[in-house]
Design a protein around this motif. Structure first.
Motif, short mmCIF file in Angstrom:
data_model
loop_
_atom_site.label_atom_id
_atom_site.label_comp_id
_atom_site.label_asym_id
_atom_site.label_seq_id
_atom_site.Cartn_x
_atom_site.Cartn_y
_atom_site.Cartn_z
N HIS A 2 -14.87 4.70 -95.19
CA HIS A 2 -13.79 3.64 -95.04
C HIS A 2 -12.59 3.90 -95.93
O HIS A 2 -12.76 4.36 -97.03
N ARG A 3 -11.44 3.98 -95.50
CA ARG A 3 -10.28 4.00 -96.34
C ARG A 3 -9.96 2.52 -96.60
O ARG A 3 -9.59 1.95 -95.87
N TYR A 16 -15.11 -5.20 -98.46
CA TYR A 16 -14.20 -4.61 -97.39
C TYR A 16 -14.41 -5.46 -96.19
O TYR A 16 -13.32 -5.86 -95.77
N MET A 17 -15.73 -5.58 -95.84
CA MET A 17 -15.83 -6.57 -94.49
C MET A 17 -15.36 -7.92 -94.62
O MET A 17 -14.71 -8.60 -93.73
N GLU A 18 -15.65 -8.45 -95.98
CA GLU A 18 -15.18 -9.69 -96.29
C GLU A 18 -13.84 -9.95 -96.29
O GLU A 18 -13.22 -10.98 -95.51
N ASN A 19 -13.02 -8.93 -96.67
CA ASN A 19 -11.44 -9.12 -96.55
C ASN A 19 -11.02 -8.97 -95.39
O ASN A 19 -9.88 -9.60 -94.58
N ILE A 20 -11.68 -8.14 -94.48
CA ILE A 20 -11.04 -8.18 -93.06
C ILE A 20 -11.54 -9.61 -92.19
O ILE A 20 -10.78 -10.00 -91.53
N ARG A 21 -12.76 -9.96 -92.45
CA ARG A 21 -13.19 -11.39 -91.76
C ARG A 21 -12.02 -12.44 -92.34
O ARG A 21 -11.63 -13.37 -91.63
N GLN A 22 -11.77 -12.43 -93.73
CA GLN A 22 -10.80 -13.38 -94.32
C GLN A 22 -9.45 -13.27 -93.53
O GLN A 22 -8.88 -14.34 -93.31
N ALA A 36 -5.00 -4.15 -87.89
CA ALA A 36 -5.24 -2.83 -88.48
C ALA A 36 -4.02 -2.48 -89.11
O ALA A 36 -3.99 -1.95 -90.22
N LYS A 37 -2.89 -2.80 -88.44
CA LYS A 37 -1.73 -2.37 -88.95
C LYS A 37 -1.37 -3.06 -90.14
O LYS A 37 -1.02 -2.51 -91.39
N ALA A 38 -1.76 -4.48 -90.32
CA ALA A 38 -1.49 -5.19 -91.54
C ALA A 38 -2.30 -4.77 -92.70
O ALA A 38 -1.90 -4.96 -93.73
N LEU A 39 -3.54 -4.31 -92.31
CA LEU A 39 -4.35 -3.97 -93.46
C LEU A 39 -4.62 -2.72 -93.68
O LEU A 39 -5.57 -2.14 -94.46
N CYS A 40 -3.83 -1.88 -92.89
CA CYS A 40 -3.76 -0.33 -93.12
C CYS A 40 -5.15 0.47 -92.87
O CYS A 40 -5.61 1.10 -93.72
N LEU A 41 -5.68 -0.16 -91.89
CA LEU A 41 -7.07 0.22 -91.53
C LEU A 41 -7.11 0.89 -90.14
O LEU A 41 -6.13 0.25 -89.21
N PRO A 42 -8.18 1.86 -89.49
CA PRO A 42 -8.11 1.98 -88.16
C PRO A 42 -8.63 0.66 -87.63
O PRO A 42 -9.39 -0.05 -87.94
N ARG A 44 -11.08 0.31 -85.30
CA ARG A 44 -12.36 0.32 -85.12
C ARG A 44 -12.83 -0.44 -86.42
O ARG A 44 -13.94 -1.29 -86.12
N GLU A 45 -12.23 -0.30 -87.68
CA GLU A 45 -12.68 -1.03 -88.72
C GLU A 45 -12.62 -2.56 -88.51
O GLU A 45 -13.69 -3.32 -89.06
N ILE A 46 -11.69 -2.87 -87.93
CA ILE A 46 -11.41 -4.38 -87.77
C ILE A 46 -12.51 -4.85 -86.68
O ILE A 46 -13.01 -6.01 -87.06
N ILE A 47 -12.69 -4.10 -85.69
CA ILE A 47 -13.48 -4.31 -84.59
C ILE A 47 -15.05 -4.40 -85.19
O ILE A 47 -15.68 -5.38 -84.98
N ARG A 48 -15.47 -3.60 -86.02
CA ARG A 48 -16.66 -3.50 -86.70
C ARG A 48 -17.01 -4.80 -87.34
O ARG A 48 -18.12 -5.23 -87.72
N ALA A 49 -15.84 -5.32 -88.06
CA ALA A 49 -16.10 -6.50 -88.80
C ALA A 49 -16.26 -7.91 -88.30
O ALA A 49 -16.41 -9.06 -88.79
#
Length: 127
Positions: A2-3, A16-22, A36-42, A44-49
């Protein structure tokens, strides 16, 4: 791998997952693509969380998944590309492969198009 954004000091998978969930908790109703845009992540990583809200399906099951969805009746199809979030509620037509794509078309459904499934990197079902 993950980036993770550089400003996240604890770069463990759990954090990492905790930050997305928060972020999603603090921004209820936010579209996953905007998170995803706000967190600079793909995306799919947001959805996985999204605990309990999303299931990832194996890419190798794409054609079987499409056949199954065609039997469900009305579904909400969401397509995003960074500039557009398009939502259509309708039955998903049964498709077939041709010209290197999985093609769906039906006179009964407004949903139609072509999937280049070999370019997919993930498939999710999101509630």
């Amino acid at each position: 791998m993950h980036r993770l954004p550089a400003e996240w000091p604890d770069r463990t998978e759990e954090k990492y997952m905790e930050n997305i969930r928060q972020y999603m908790q603090e921004n209820r109703g936010a579209a996953t693509i905007m998170a995803a845009k706000a967190l600079c992540l793909p995306e799919r990583e947001i959805i996985r969380a999204l605990e309990g809200e999303a299931v990832e399906a194996p890419l190798s099951s794409f054609e079987d998944i499409m056949k199954e969805i065609a039997e469900w009746g009305e579904v909400l199809v969401i397509v995003t590309n960074g500039s557009v979030i398009l939502e259509v509620k309708s039955e998903m037509p049964l498709g077939k492969y041709g010209h290197g794509m999985y093609n769906i078309h039906s006179k009964e459904s407004p949903v139609g198009g072509h999937f280049m499934a070999d370019r997919f990197d993930s498939i999710f079902f999101v509630s």
